[in-house]
Design a protein around this motif. Structure first.
Motif, PDB file in Angstrom:
ATOM      1  N   ASP A 273      -5.429 100.767  64.281  1.00 29.24           N
ATOM      2  CA  ASP A 273      -5.515  99.465  64.958  1.00 29.24           C
ATOM      3  C   ASP A 273      -4.794  98.390  64.132  1.00 29.24           C
ATOM      4  OD1 ASP A 273      -6.987 100.686  66.958  1.00 29.24           O
ATOM      5  OD2 ASP A 273      -8.944  99.987  66.201  1.00 29.24           O
ATOM      6  N   THR A 274      -4.980  98.416  62.812  1.00 31.42           N
ATOM      7  CA  THR A 274      -4.335  97.418  61.939  1.00 31.42           C
ATOM      8  C   THR A 274      -2.819  97.570  61.985  1.00 31.42           C
ATOM      9  OG1 THR A 274      -6.261  97.383  60.480  1.00 31.42           O
ATOM     10  CG2 THR A 274      -4.160  96.563  59.573  1.00 31.42           C
ATOM     11  N   ALA A 275      -2.387  98.852  61.886  1.00 32.86           N
ATOM     12  CA  ALA A 275      -0.940  99.101  61.901  1.00 32.86           C
ATOM     13  C   ALA A 275      -0.342  98.679  63.224  1.00 32.86           C
ATOM     14  CB  ALA A 275      -0.680 100.592  61.648  1.00 32.86           C
ATOM     15  N   THR A 276      -1.054  98.920  64.303  1.00 29.78           N
ATOM     16  CA  THR A 276      -0.565  98.526  65.627  1.00 29.78           C
ATOM     17  C   THR A 276      -0.429  97.002  65.711  1.00 29.78           C
ATOM     18  OG1 THR A 276      -1.598 100.477  66.624  1.00 29.78           O
ATOM     19  CG2 THR A 276      -1.039  98.632  68.098  1.00 29.78           C
ATOM     20  N   SER A 277      -1.420  96.297  65.164  1.00 29.95           N
ATOM     21  CA  SER A 277      -1.374  94.823  65.168  1.00 29.95           C
ATOM     22  C   SER A 277      -0.200  94.308  64.337  1.00 29.95           C
ATOM     23  CB  SER A 277      -2.696  94.271  64.615  1.00 29.95           C
ATOM     24  OG  SER A 277      -2.665  92.871  64.569  1.00 29.95           O
ATOM     25  N   ASP A 278       0.022  94.975  63.155  1.00 27.09           N
ATOM     26  CA  ASP A 278       1.131  94.583  62.311  1.00 27.09           C
ATOM     27  C   ASP A 278       2.465  94.820  63.019  1.00 27.09           C
ATOM     28  OD1 ASP A 278      -0.662  93.869  60.385  1.00 27.09           O
ATOM     29  OD2 ASP A 278      -0.432  95.710  59.194  1.00 27.09           O
ATOM     30  N   VAL A 279       2.541  95.951  63.753  1.00 32.53           N
ATOM     31  CA  VAL A 279       3.775  96.255  64.485  1.00 32.53           C
ATOM     32  C   VAL A 279       4.031  95.189  65.541  1.00 32.53           C
ATOM     33  CG1 VAL A 279       4.831  97.865  66.121  1.00 32.53           C
ATOM     34  CG2 VAL A 279       3.753  98.727  64.043  1.00 32.53           C
ATOM     35  N   VAL A 280       2.992  94.791  66.221  1.00 33.72           N
ATOM     36  CA  VAL A 280       3.139  93.783  67.269  1.00 33.72           C
ATOM     37  C   VAL A 280       3.598  92.445  66.654  1.00 33.72           C
ATOM     38  CG1 VAL A 280       1.900  92.396  68.974  1.00 33.72           C
ATOM     39  CG2 VAL A 280       1.499  94.877  68.833  1.00 33.72           C
ATOM     40  N   SER A 281       2.990  92.080  65.534  1.00 32.49           N
ATOM     41  CA  SER A 281       3.349  90.811  64.873  1.00 32.49           C
ATOM     42  C   SER A 281       4.802  90.848  64.389  1.00 32.49           C
ATOM     43  CB  SER A 281       2.406  90.560  63.682  1.00 32.49           C
ATOM     44  OG  SER A 281       1.075  90.402  64.152  1.00 32.49           O
ATOM     45  N   ALA A 282       5.177  91.972  63.806  1.00 29.67           N
ATOM     46  CA  ALA A 282       6.554  92.102  63.300  1.00 29.67           C
ATOM     47  C   ALA A 282       7.558  92.047  64.432  1.00 29.67           C
ATOM     48  CB  ALA A 282       6.684  93.418  62.528  1.00 29.67           C
ATOM     49  N   ALA A 283       7.188  92.658  65.533  1.00 26.46           N
ATOM     50  CA  ALA A 283       8.091  92.655  66.686  1.00 26.46           C
ATOM     51  C   ALA A 283       8.257  91.243  67.208  1.00 26.46           C
ATOM     52  CB  ALA A 283       7.557  93.587  67.775  1.00 26.46           C
ATOM     53  N   GLU A 284       7.174  90.531  67.242  1.00 28.36           N
ATOM     54  CA  GLU A 284       7.248  89.139  67.719  1.00 28.36           C
ATOM     55  C   GLU A 284       8.096  88.299  66.762  1.00 28.36           C
ATOM     56  OE1 GLU A 284       3.170  87.995  68.027  1.00 28.36           O
ATOM     57  OE2 GLU A 284       2.868  88.979  69.997  1.00 28.36           O
ATOM     58  N   GLU A 285       7.907  88.530  65.457  1.00 29.76           N
ATOM     59  CA  GLU A 285       8.685  87.773  64.466  1.00 29.76           C
ATOM     60  C   GLU A 285      10.162  88.106  64.592  1.00 29.76           C
ATOM     61  OE1 GLU A 285       9.610  85.081  61.632  1.00 29.76           O
ATOM     62  OE2 GLU A 285       7.674  85.383  62.638  1.00 29.76           O
ATOM     63  N   LEU A 286      10.456  89.385  64.807  1.00 27.27           N
ATOM     64  CA  LEU A 286      11.839  89.822  64.957  1.00 27.27           C
ATOM     65  C   LEU A 286      12.479  89.161  66.176  1.00 27.27           C
ATOM     66  CD1 LEU A 286      14.269  91.600  64.216  1.00 27.27           C
ATOM     67  CD2 LEU A 286      13.177  93.460  65.542  1.00 27.27           C
ATOM     68  N   SER A 287      11.713  89.112  67.255  1.00 24.95           N
ATOM     69  CA  SER A 287      12.232  88.523  68.493  1.00 24.95           C
ATOM     70  C   SER A 287      12.533  87.029  68.288  1.00 24.95           C
ATOM     71  CB  SER A 287      11.219  88.726  69.622  1.00 24.95           C
ATOM     72  OG  SER A 287      11.670  88.096  70.799  1.00 24.95           O
ATOM     73  N   ALA A 288      11.637  86.341  67.545  1.00 23.54           N
ATOM     74  CA  ALA A 288      11.821  84.910  67.318  1.00 23.54           C
ATOM     75  C   ALA A 288      13.048  84.667  66.413  1.00 23.54           C
ATOM     76  CB  ALA A 288      10.556  84.332  66.683  1.00 23.54           C
ATOM     77  N   SER A 289      13.208  85.525  65.409  1.00 22.66           N
ATOM     78  CA  SER A 289      14.349  85.369  64.487  1.00 22.66           C
ATOM     79  C   SER A 289      15.646  85.575  65.239  1.00 22.66           C
ATOM     80  CB  SER A 289      14.243  86.375  63.333  1.00 22.66           C
ATOM     81  OG  SER A 289      13.088  86.116  62.575  1.00 22.66           O
ATOM     82  N   ARG A 290      15.726  86.508  66.124  1.00 23.85           N
ATOM     83  CA  ARG A 290      16.947  86.765  66.892  1.00 23.85           C
ATOM     84  C   ARG A 290      17.253  85.584  67.812  1.00 23.85           C
ATOM     85  NH1 ARG A 290      15.989  93.127  68.627  1.00 23.85           N
ATOM     86  NH2 ARG A 290      16.690  94.031  66.602  1.00 23.85           N
ATOM     87  N   GLN A 291      16.164  84.974  68.298  1.00 27.80           N
ATOM     88  CA  GLN A 291      16.363  83.832  69.182  1.00 27.80           C
ATOM     89  C   GLN A 291      16.977  82.656  68.417  1.00 27.80           C
ATOM     90  OE1 GLN A 291      15.839  83.769  72.458  1.00 27.80           O
ATOM     91  NE2 GLN A 291      16.657  81.648  72.544  1.00 27.80           N
ATOM     92  N   ARG A 292      16.543  82.437  67.214  1.00 28.72           N
ATOM     93  CA  ARG A 292      17.038  81.335  66.421  1.00 28.72           C
ATOM     94  C   ARG A 292      18.528  81.597  66.033  1.00 28.72           C
ATOM     95  NH1 ARG A 292      11.816  81.616  64.093  1.00 28.72           N
ATOM     96  NH2 ARG A 292      12.644  82.869  62.338  1.00 28.72           N
ATOM     97  N   VAL A 293      18.846  82.859  65.689  1.00 27.22           N
ATOM     98  CA  VAL A 293      20.220  83.173  65.315  1.00 27.22           C
ATOM     99  C   VAL A 293      21.147  82.904  66.500  1.00 27.22           C
ATOM    100  CG1 VAL A 293      21.780  85.082  64.740  1.00 27.22           C
ATOM    101  CG2 VAL A 293      19.608  84.828  63.545  1.00 27.22           C
ATOM    102  N   SER A 294      20.743  83.208  67.683  1.00 25.92           N
ATOM    103  CA  SER A 294      21.604  83.048  68.848  1.00 25.92           C
ATOM    104  C   SER A 294      21.819  81.565  69.198  1.00 25.92           C
ATOM    105  CB  SER A 294      20.969  83.745  70.063  1.00 25.92           C
ATOM    106  OG  SER A 294      19.749  83.155  70.384  1.00 25.92           O
ATOM    107  N   GLU A 295      20.935  80.736  68.700  1.00 26.57           N
ATOM    108  CA  GLU A 295      21.041  79.324  69.014  1.00 26.57           C
ATOM    109  C   GLU A 295      21.975  78.638  68.025  1.00 26.57           C
ATOM    110  OE1 GLU A 295      17.077  77.883  68.995  1.00 26.57           O
ATOM    111  OE2 GLU A 295      16.560  78.800  70.964  1.00 26.57           O
ATOM    112  N   LEU A 296      22.340  79.236  66.916  1.00 28.27           N
ATOM    113  CA  LEU A 296      23.233  78.601  65.886  1.00 28.27           C
ATOM    114  C   LEU A 296      24.695  78.700  66.341  1.00 28.27           C
ATOM    115  CD1 LEU A 296      21.562  79.845  62.613  1.00 28.27           C
ATOM    116  CD2 LEU A 296      21.390  77.589  63.648  1.00 28.27           C
TER     117      LEU A 296
END
Length: 280
Positions: free
Chosen positions: A257-280
């Motif tokens: 359960d913890t690993a799954t939560s960490d995966v979800v958080s990392a995925a969300e962080e990755l998605s946000a980082s890609r969004q910021r890069v595309s805006e530069l």
């Protein structure tokens, strides 16, 4: 000559050797006290060979013949009260007894120097069989003055079958009825003892089988507590393993359960980082 004396004389004549019958008859007639008695003796007919064999047996073995005929009479009187199986057994015994008596009668005749053919032996057996079934035939056989053989299925004319007539016929000497009954009771008692011995042997076999079954059951009973204890110990070990496995599974589920939560958080962080890069 009295009737008894005549019967005794005739019985002696009819049990004598067949070859000497005529000479002996003539000698008895010549020695008769009066002419009428002499004529009566001369009128006596020579017996057939089979009739002579039976007459010889009646004279030489009167008690044996008399007992057999007495038992035959008792069987005739009792057969109405017997069941089919008992009647069949008695029939076999009666045939065996008839065969033994006939064999002994022919043996006595052979010892006298007479040649007894198989046909004569069979006629003797048939005559004794008739005596076992018919009271008139029994009286004729017991008289010792039989003129001809008898047939079991044919009625008996005593006047024609017995020399001197039936009025002079005297039964062969038989044991007292009480003695015959005592012997029969003894045979019944011996049969009962035999049946009881067989029943005892069967019961002992059943007892031994039951004793073996008890010993086997006792041995199994002795083994079962230890086996139960072993099984209970093994069950406890299995329960401990089950409890540990359940705890391990719970811990692993928590880690998942913890690993799954960490995966979800990392995925969300990755998605946000890609969004910021595309805006530069």
């Amino acid at each position: 000559m009295t009737s008894h004396d005549f019967a005794e004389m005739a019985a002696a004549l009819y049990s004598g050797l067949p070859a000497e019958f005529v000479a002996t008859r003539n000698a008895f007639a010549a020695a008769a006290a009066d002419r009428d008695t002499g004529d009566r003796i001369r009128a006596l007919k020579k017996p057939s060979v089979s009739a002579w064999v039976v007459n010889l047996f009646a004279r030489e073995r009167p008690s044996q013949l008399g007992e057999a005929l007495q038992l035959a009479q008792e069987l005739r009187d009792a057969q109405a009260d017997l069941d089919a199986a008992t009647l069949a057994a008695l029939g076999r015994e009666r045939r065996a007894l008839t065969q033994r008596l006939a064999a002994e009668a022919t043996s006595l005749a052979s010892a006298q120097g007479e040649r007894i053919t198989p046909a004569t032996s069979e006629a003797v057996r048939q005559t004794l069989t008739a005596a076992f079934f018919d009271p008139d035939a029994a009286a004729a056989v017991a008289s010792g003055r039989l003129i001809r053989e008898l047939e079991p299925s044919a009625p008996v004319d005593l006047e024609a079958a017995v020399a001197g007539g039936v009025s002079d016929a005297a039964p062969a000497s038989a044991p007292p009825l009480d003695e015959v009954r005592a012997r029969r009771m003894r045979r019944d008692a011996e049969r009962a003892v035999s049946d009881a011995e067989k029943a005892l042997a069967h019961a002992e076999q059943q007892q031994h089988a039951a004793q073996r079954a008890v010993r086997d059951a006792e041995a199994l009973t002795a083994r079962l507590p230890a086996q139960i204890e072993e099984l209970e110990t093994e069950l406890a070990r299995m329960r401990d393993r089950l409890a540990k496995a359940t705890a391990d599974a719970s811990a692993a589920q928590a880690l998942l359960d913890t690993a799954t939560s960490d995966v979800v958080s990392a995925a969300e962080e990755l998605s946000a980082s890609r969004q910021r890069v595309s805006e530069l």
